[in-house]
Enzyme design. Structure first.
Site, PDB file in Angstrom:
ATOM      1  CG  LEU A  85      -1.773   1.095   1.275  1.00 49.54           C
ATOM      2  CD1 LEU A  85      -2.786   1.301   0.129  1.00 49.54           C
ATOM      3  CD2 LEU A  85      -2.520   1.023   2.671  1.00 49.54           C
ATOM      4  CG  ASP A  86       1.847   2.987   3.822  1.00 47.50           C
ATOM      5  OD1 ASP A  86       0.594   3.267   3.097  1.00 47.50           O
ATOM      6  OD2 ASP A  86       2.076   2.510   4.884  1.00 47.50           O
ATOM      7  CE  LYS A 100       9.976   6.239   1.670  1.00 44.98           C
ATOM      8  NZ  LYS A 100      10.049   6.842   0.358  1.00 44.98           N
ATOM      9  N   GLY A 101       8.201   0.565   4.940  1.00 42.00           N
ATOM     10  CA  GLY A 101       7.944  -0.881   4.829  1.00 42.00           C
ATOM     11  C   GLY A 101       8.179  -1.715   6.426  1.00 42.00           C
ATOM     12  NE  ARG A 113       1.382   1.572  14.386  1.00 41.97           N
ATOM     13  CZ  ARG A 113       0.282   1.471  14.866  1.00 41.97           C
ATOM     14  NH1 ARG A 113      -0.058   1.436  15.977  1.00 41.97           N
ATOM     15  NH2 ARG A 113      -0.812   0.964  13.864  1.00 41.97           N
ATOM     16  CB  SER A 126      -0.400  -3.206   3.548  1.00 44.13           C
ATOM     17  OG  SER A 126      -0.030  -2.062   4.346  1.00 44.13           O
ATOM     18  CB  SER A 167      -0.318   0.127   7.105  1.00 44.76           C
ATOM     19  OG  SER A 167      -1.060   1.045   7.803  1.00 44.76           O
ATOM     20  CG  ASN A 211      -3.311   3.415  10.995  1.00 39.94           C
ATOM     21  OD1 ASN A 211      -4.236   3.293  11.665  1.00 39.94           O
ATOM     22  ND2 ASN A 211      -1.897   3.402  11.084  1.00 39.94           N
ATOM     23  CE  LYS A 255       4.758  -5.986   3.457  1.00 36.79           C
ATOM     24  NZ  LYS A 255       4.357  -4.831   2.607  1.00 36.79           N
ATOM     25  CD  GLU A 309       6.495  -4.113  -0.552  1.00 37.27           C
ATOM     26  OE1 GLU A 309       7.319  -3.160  -0.485  1.00 37.27           O
ATOM     27  OE2 GLU A 309       5.859  -4.602   0.358  1.00 37.27           O
TER      28      GLU A 309
HETATM   29  P1  B16 Z   1       1.157   1.424  10.736  1.00 37.75           P
HETATM   30  P2  B16 Z   1       3.552  -0.897   3.660  1.00 37.75           P
HETATM   31  C1  B16 Z   1       4.192   0.287   6.068  1.00 37.75           C
HETATM   32  O1  B16 Z   1       3.047  -0.046   5.066  1.00 37.75           O
HETATM   33  C2  B16 Z   1       4.911   1.466   5.950  1.00 37.75           C
HETATM   34  O2  B16 Z   1       5.647   1.586   4.681  1.00 37.75           O
HETATM   35  C3  B16 Z   1       5.463   1.597   6.884  1.00 37.75           C
HETATM   36  O3  B16 Z   1       6.421   3.098   6.937  1.00 37.75           O
HETATM   37  C4  B16 Z   1       4.861   1.615   8.328  1.00 37.75           C
HETATM   38  O4  B16 Z   1       5.648   1.645   9.598  1.00 37.75           O
HETATM   39  C5  B16 Z   1       4.208   0.301   8.468  1.00 37.75           C
HETATM   40  O5  B16 Z   1       3.351   0.022   7.295  1.00 37.75           O
HETATM   41  C6  B16 Z   1       3.276   0.197   9.694  1.00 37.75           C
HETATM   42  O6  B16 Z   1       2.217   1.210   9.554  1.00 37.75           O
HETATM   43  O7  B16 Z   1       1.820   2.134  11.803  1.00 37.75           O
HETATM   44  O8  B16 Z   1       0.038   2.217   9.831  1.00 37.75           O
HETATM   45  O9  B16 Z   1       0.457   0.059  11.177  1.00 37.75           O
HETATM   46  O10 B16 Z   1       4.328  -0.184   3.067  1.00 37.75           O
HETATM   47  O11 B16 Z   1       3.533  -2.374   4.046  1.00 37.75           O
HETATM   48  O12 B16 Z   1       1.910  -0.565   3.028  1.00 37.75           O
HETATM   49 MG    MG Z   2       5.622   0.178   1.264  1.00 40.10          MG
END
Ligand code: B16
Ligand code: MG
Length: 217
Positions: free
Chosen positions: A9-10, A44-45, A48, A115, A117, A119, A146, A170
Site C-alpha cells: 500500500l504505502d 519504509k515498509g 511501527r 500491507s 500497516s 491503518n 516484512k 513493492e
Molecule cells: P502502521 P506498507 C508500512 O506499510 C509502511 O511502509 C511503514 O512505513 C509503516 O511503519 C508500516 O506500514 C506500519 O504502519 O503504523 O500504519 O501500522 O508499505 O507495508 O503498506
Molecule cells: Mg511500502
C-alpha cells in the site's frame, strides 16, 4: 502462470510516507532531536515498533525506555498519523494504480493487498479502493513483519493460489525480500540505485502494463 497480483500500500498505491514522517518527526522533536527526511527512508515498509527503535537509535536514545514507554510513544505517533491521514481522499491515489488494479482483474488475475500497516483499511476506505481488491491482508492480520513473507503467503492462501503464481508490487527493500522468500515474483517500484534483488523495476504503477507482466512470466 500468474494468478494473483499482490500490492503493497504505502509507496505503491498511495504516498503515506510523508504523513508517517510528519508524525515521527513530531515525536523526535518532543524527545529533543531532529529526525530528517533521509532518516525516514529507513522506516519504509518497516513495522511501527521497529520504526520506533530505529528513530530512537537515530536520536541516540536506544535502550533508554521500558516496553510500556515505547508502546505509549508508538501509540502517540499513531494518533497523530491517523489525524493526518483522515483527510485523505481519491486525489492522493498514485498515478496508474486504479488502472493497474482494474487491468489485472480484467485479465482474470486476483487482486490482493499485502500491507504492513494496521491503518490500511482506513486508508483504502478514504481512497474508495476497497472494491478493487479480492483479498485484503494488513498489519492487523499478521504477526511477523516484512521481510518475513507471512503477509504475502497469507494473501496467496486467501486468494486460493500458489506462491509461485503471485507477482508482488513493492517499494521497500524489506518487501522485495519478503516476496522473494515467499517464492513469488517481485516487481520493484522505485529506483534501481536504491533497491535490489527484484525481478523487474518500474518508477510507478503508471509504467506497469498488466498484460505484459503476464506474458513475460
Ligand atoms: P502502521 P506498507 C508500512 O506499510 C509502511 O511502509 C511503514 O512505513 C509503516 O511503519 C508500516 O506500514 C506500519 O504502519 O503504523 O500504519 O501500522 O508499505 O507495508 O503498506
Ligand atoms: Mg511500502
Amino acid at each position: 502462470p500468474i494468478k494473483a497480483a499482490i500490492f503493497d500500500l504505502d509507496g505503491v498505491i498511495v504516498d503515506t510516507a510523508k504523513y508517517h514522517y510528519m508524525a515521527w518527526r513530531r515525536l523526535a522533536e518532543e524527545l529533543g532531536f531532529v529526525f530528517t527526511e533521509k532518516d525516514n527512508e529507513r522506516l519504509k515498509g518497516v513495522s511501527r515498533m521497529r520504526s520506533l527503535e530505529i528513530l530512537l537509535e537515530v536520536g541516540g536514545l536506544a535502550d533508554r525506555f521500558t516496553a510500556e514507554e515505547m508502546a505509549a510513544m508508538a501509540a502517540r505517533k499513531n494518533e497523530w498519523y491517523v489525524q493526518y491521514i483522515s483527510g485523505m481522499d481519491e486525489s492522493e491515489i498514485l498515478e496508474g494504480a486504479v488502472e493497474c488494479l482494474a487491468g489485472f482483474r480484467a485479465l482474470g488475475v486476483k487482486t490482493v493487498l499485502g500491507s504492513a500497516s494496521k491503518n490500511a483499511m482506513l486508508i483504502l476506505n478514504n481512497l474508495r479502493l476497497v472494491p478493487y481488491f479480492d483479498v485484503i491482508i494488513d498489519g492487523t492480520r499478521v504477526t511477523k513483519a516484512k521481510p518475513d513473507p507471512e503477509v504475502f503467503l497469507l494473501g496467496a492462501k486467501e486468494a486460493g493460489v500458489k506462491p509461485e503464481e503471485c507477482v508482488v508490487f513493492e517499494d521497500a527493500q524489506a518487501g522485495i525480500d519478503a516476496a522473494k522468500s515467499a517464492g513469488m515474483k517481485a516487481v520493484a517500484i522505485g529506483r534501481p540505485d536504491e533497491l535490489h534483488g527484484y525481478d523487474r523495476i518500474f518508477r510507478g504503477l503508471y509504467e506497469v502494463k498488466p498484460r505484459e507482466i503476464l506474458e513475460q512470466d
